[in-house]
Design an enzyme around this catalytic site. Structure first.
Site, PDB file in Angstrom:
ATOM      1  N   ASP A  59       0.851  -1.187   0.000  1.00  0.00           N
ATOM      2  CA  ASP A  59       0.000   0.000   0.000  1.00  0.00           C
ATOM      3  C   ASP A  59       0.893   1.245   0.000  1.00  0.00           C
ATOM      4  O   ASP A  59       1.781   1.381   0.843  1.00  0.00           O
ATOM      5  CB  ASP A  59      -0.898  -0.010   1.243  1.00  0.00           C
ATOM      6  N   GLN A  60       0.664   2.136  -0.953  1.00  0.00           N
ATOM      7  CA  GLN A  60       1.358   3.423  -1.020  1.00  0.00           C
ATOM      8  C   GLN A  60       2.863   3.222  -1.243  1.00  0.00           C
ATOM      9  O   GLN A  60       3.689   3.828  -0.594  1.00  0.00           O
ATOM     10  CB  GLN A  60       1.093   4.238   0.249  1.00  0.00           C
ATOM     11  N   CYS A  98      -6.265   4.861  -2.562  1.00  0.00           N
ATOM     12  CA  CYS A  98      -6.510   3.446  -2.277  1.00  0.00           C
ATOM     13  C   CYS A  98      -7.726   2.856  -2.986  1.00  0.00           C
ATOM     14  O   CYS A  98      -7.619   1.867  -3.714  1.00  0.00           O
ATOM     15  CB  CYS A  98      -6.656   3.251  -0.774  1.00  0.00           C
ATOM     16  N   HIS A 148      -9.798  -2.938   1.702  1.00  0.00           N
ATOM     17  CA  HIS A 148     -10.355  -1.582   1.594  1.00  0.00           C
ATOM     18  C   HIS A 148     -11.639  -1.563   0.755  1.00  0.00           C
ATOM     19  O   HIS A 148     -11.858  -0.663  -0.049  1.00  0.00           O
ATOM     20  CB  HIS A 148      -9.326  -0.601   1.024  1.00  0.00           C
ATOM     21  N   ASP A 335      -1.036  -0.228  -4.854  1.00  0.00           N
ATOM     22  CA  ASP A 335      -2.193   0.520  -5.341  1.00  0.00           C
ATOM     23  C   ASP A 335      -1.801   1.909  -5.840  1.00  0.00           C
ATOM     24  O   ASP A 335      -2.404   2.444  -6.769  1.00  0.00           O
ATOM     25  CB  ASP A 335      -3.279   0.603  -4.267  1.00  0.00           C
TER      26      ASP A 335
END
Length: 521
Positions: A59-60, A98, A148, A335
C-alpha cells in the site's frame, strides 16, 4: 537468542499457543505457532493443471522504492521476483489513492468505466470481479490483508478473507481479523501504541514486539495458508500488506539496516514553490518540512519495505517447499505511491511520479513459453487494470471484450505484441480545489490537465525523471503539447460536454467523484 516478549514482559510463545483463526468456514492454525511447519500430505495434490496465482501487493509503495531500482533499498526477496521474471518500468495506477486504484485492480476497468474517479467507496458488486471470475474458472480464492472494500467483509467472489483495515471502521461493529487476532496475542495492549496516525508523515520505531505488527501478521498468515493448502483446485491467493503506507513505523531491526544509508532528499521542481508554505500540520498534504524531516520519513519508509520484503521471502519459500513455485504466476504491485516530500507534496492523489508510478513485477510459471528471458525489463505503459485479463489468461478463461485492461503475458510471449501507446490517469478533487486532474503518459512524456483552472503541465520523463521542469509553455514543445492535448480531448470525449465541448477541454469548478457507470448508486 533473546526471548521475544510483549510490552508487559510476557513471553510471546505464551500468547500464541493453540490460537485458531476462523473465517467464512475456513480455519487456519495461528501462523506464529506454525511458521516452520510444512504440510506434506497434500504436496502431490498441488500438481494442478492450471497454474497457481499469487498476487502480492503493498500500500502506497513508490515505483522507485525497490532494490532492483534504487540500491539504497534493501529488498532482495521482492527483487527476486523480477530476477526470475520481468519488471515493468512504466507501471502506473490510474487513480492514485486506495479505493479507486483497488476498484481498477478488481474490475480490469478504467476509472470512468468502473465509476470511481477519486477516493470514495468501492461498490458492493461489479459486472467483473477478479476473485469471482477466478472462482468460476475453478480456482480456490482467498484474500489476506488490506482489501479496503465496503462493506468491509464483502468477498467479491473470494471463498474467504482474513482482513486488516488499518484500524478503519466503516461497517457497523466491524473489527478486522488482524485486530481480533491481536487481542488474543496481547490482551489489553494498544495496537496503535506507536502513536503515529495513518496519514501522518512523521516517522518512528514500532514500540511493540515486531511479531505483533500487521506486516508480520499478513506475511505469516499467508505462509500458514500455503503450508496448509491441500486442495486439488489451483490456488488464487491475494496477500495485501498495509505498509509502507504511513505510519512509517518499522521495527528497530529493519531501521538499523539503514543506519549509514545515503537517503535521497526530495526533488523540488522549478514550478513547485507555491506548495512550500502550507500549514505545518503532522498530516499536511503539502508543505516544506525541511530536508531532514523528509529523509527521516524516507528512511523509515524504506525500512518498512524491508520488513515486508522479509515476509515476502517467507511466502516464496513456502511455495517452493510445497512444490508450487514453478507452477505459479506471481505478481507484485501496489495501489499507488507516496510523494514523500517531492515538490513539497505528501501522500498521494497526484499525477507526479512519486504518487502515480508503482512497482510491477511478474514471475510466470514454467509452462509459459516466452520470447524474453527472465530478468528482463519492459518499457510498455501498464496499469492495474491489466492484472485481471492476465489472470484470466492463466485460468484459461476468455477475457470479455469490454474489459479495458490488456494481457501482460502477451508481452512476455512476444515483446513486439501490439500494445497501447499511453495510459490514462485521473483523480477527483482531494486536499485542495485545484488538485482535480487527468493525465496521459507513455512513460517518456507526461501530460497533465487540471480541470479546475485549465492549467497544463508537460514533463520529459526520459531526460527529467524528477519532473523538475514544466515544458507546457516552452515554444520548443508546442507540437508535443498540441499532440497530447488532442489525445486528452479524444480520451475525455465519451464523457460529454461537461468535459469536452466544441473540440476543447472544459474547466470544471465542481468535481465528479462517481461517473454514471458506478454501480453503487
Amino acid at each position: 537468542m533473546k526471548e521475544n516478549k510483549t510490552p508487559e514482559g510476557i513471553p510471546r510463545r505464551d500468547f500464541i499457543k493453540n490460537t485458531v483463526i476462523f473465517t467464512g468456514g475456513a480455519s487456519m492454525i495461528n501462523p506464529y505457532s506454525m511458521v516452520n511447519k510444512v504440510v506434506t500430505s497434500g504436496t502431490n495434490r498441488n500438481k494442478t493443471s492450471k497454474p497457481h496465482i499469487l498476487l502480492i501487493m503493498t500500500d502506497q509503495h513508490r515505483g522507485d522504492s525497490l532494490g532492483c531500482v534504487n540500491t539504497v533499498v534493501n529488498s532482495p526477496n521482492i527483487d527476486s521476483i523480477a530476477k526470475d521474471g520481468v519488471r515493468f518500468v512504466n507501471a502506473y495506477t490510474a487513480s492514485a489513492s486506495c479505493t479507486p486504484a483497488r476498484a481498477g485492480l478488481l474490475t480490469g476497468l478504467t476509472p470512468w468505466h468502473h465509476g470511481m474517479l477519486g477516493y470514495g467507496r468501492i461498490a458492493e458488486k461489479y459486472k467483473y470481479e477478479m476473485p469471482r471470475m477466478l472462482r468460476e474458472a475453478g480456482y480456490y480464492t482467498f484474500g489476506i490483508g488490506k482489501m479496503h472494500w465496503f462493506p468491509q467483509k464483502t468477498l467479491h467472489g473470494f471463498h474467504g478473507t482474513l482482513v486488516d483495515e488499518s484500524g478503519r471502521v466503516e461497517s457497523p461493529d466491524f473489527i478486522s481479523d488482524y485486530r481480533k487476532w491481536f487481542k488474543k496475542q496481547a490482551p489489553g495492549v494498544d495496537p496503535d501504541a506507536t502513536g503515529i496516525g495513518w496519514n501522518e508523515h512523521r516517522a518512528g520505531t514500532y514500540v511493540l514486539a515486531e511479531d505483533l505488527h500487521q506486516t508480520y501478521w499478513a506475511g505469516q498468515t499467508a505462509v500458514d495458508f500455503i503450508n496448509n493448502y491441500d486442495k486439488e483446485k489451483p490456488m488464487f491467493l491475494k496477500v495485501s500488506f498495509a505498509r509502507p503506507h504511513s505510519p512509517y513505523d518499522p521495527p528497530k531491526r529493519f531501521l538499523d539496516m539503514y543506519k549509514d544509508a545515503d537517503i535521497p532528499a526530495p526533488v523540488i521542481g522549478d514550478w513547485a514553490e507555491e506548495f512550500a508554505s502550507f500549514p505545518e500540520t503532522k498530516n499536511a498534504a503539502f508543505g516544506d518540512f525541511g530536508v531532514e524531516h523528509a529523509k527521516k520519513s524516507r528512511k523509515h519508509y524504506y525500512a518498512s519495505i524491508s520488513f515486508i520484503d522479509e515476509q515476502v521471502g517467507h511466502i516464496l519459500d513456502a511455495l517452493k517447499a510445497r512444490g508450487m513455485y514453478d507452477n505459479a504466476l506471481i505478481m507484485f504491485t501496489s495501489d499507488h505511491g507516496d510523494m514523500l516530500g517531492d515538490h513539497h507534496h505528501w501522500r498521494k492523489t497526484y499525477a507526479y511520479q512519486g504518487s502515480s508510478n508503482i512497482p510491477m513485477l511478474m514471475k510466470w510459471p514454467d509452462s509459459i513459453k516466452t520470447e524474453i528471458s527472465r530478468g528482463s525489463v519492459l518499457n510498455n505503459p501498464v496499469e492495474l487494470r491489466d492484472f485481471l485479463p492476465t489472470f484470466l489468461d492463466m485460468a484459461e478463461t476468455p477475457v470479455p471484450g469490454d474489459i479495458d485492461g490488456a494481457n501482460l503475458l502477451n508481452l512476455v510471449r512476444n515483446e513486439s505484441a501490439p500494445w497501447r501507446e499511453y495510459i490514462d490517469m485521473e483523480h477527483a478533487t482531494c486536499y485542495r480545489k485545484e488538485n482535480y486532474w487527468c493525465a496521459l503518459t507513455d512513460g517518456k512524456l507526461k501530460y497533465i490537465y487540471f480541470f479546475y483552472d485549465g492549467r497544463e503541465q508537460l514533463f520529459n520523463l526520459e531526460k527529467d525523471p524528477g519532473e523538475l521542469h514544466n515544458l507546457s509553455e516552452n515554444k520548443a514543445w508546442s507540437s508535443e503539447m498540441k499532440k497530447w492535448r488532442n489525445r486528452m480531448i479524444a480520451h475525455l470525449s465519451e464523457r460529454g460536454e461537461g468535459f469536452v465541448k466544441g473540440g476543447k477541454l472544459q474547466i470544471r469548478k465542481e468535481t465528479m467523484l462517481y461517473s454514471p457507470n458506478y454501480p453503487g448508486k
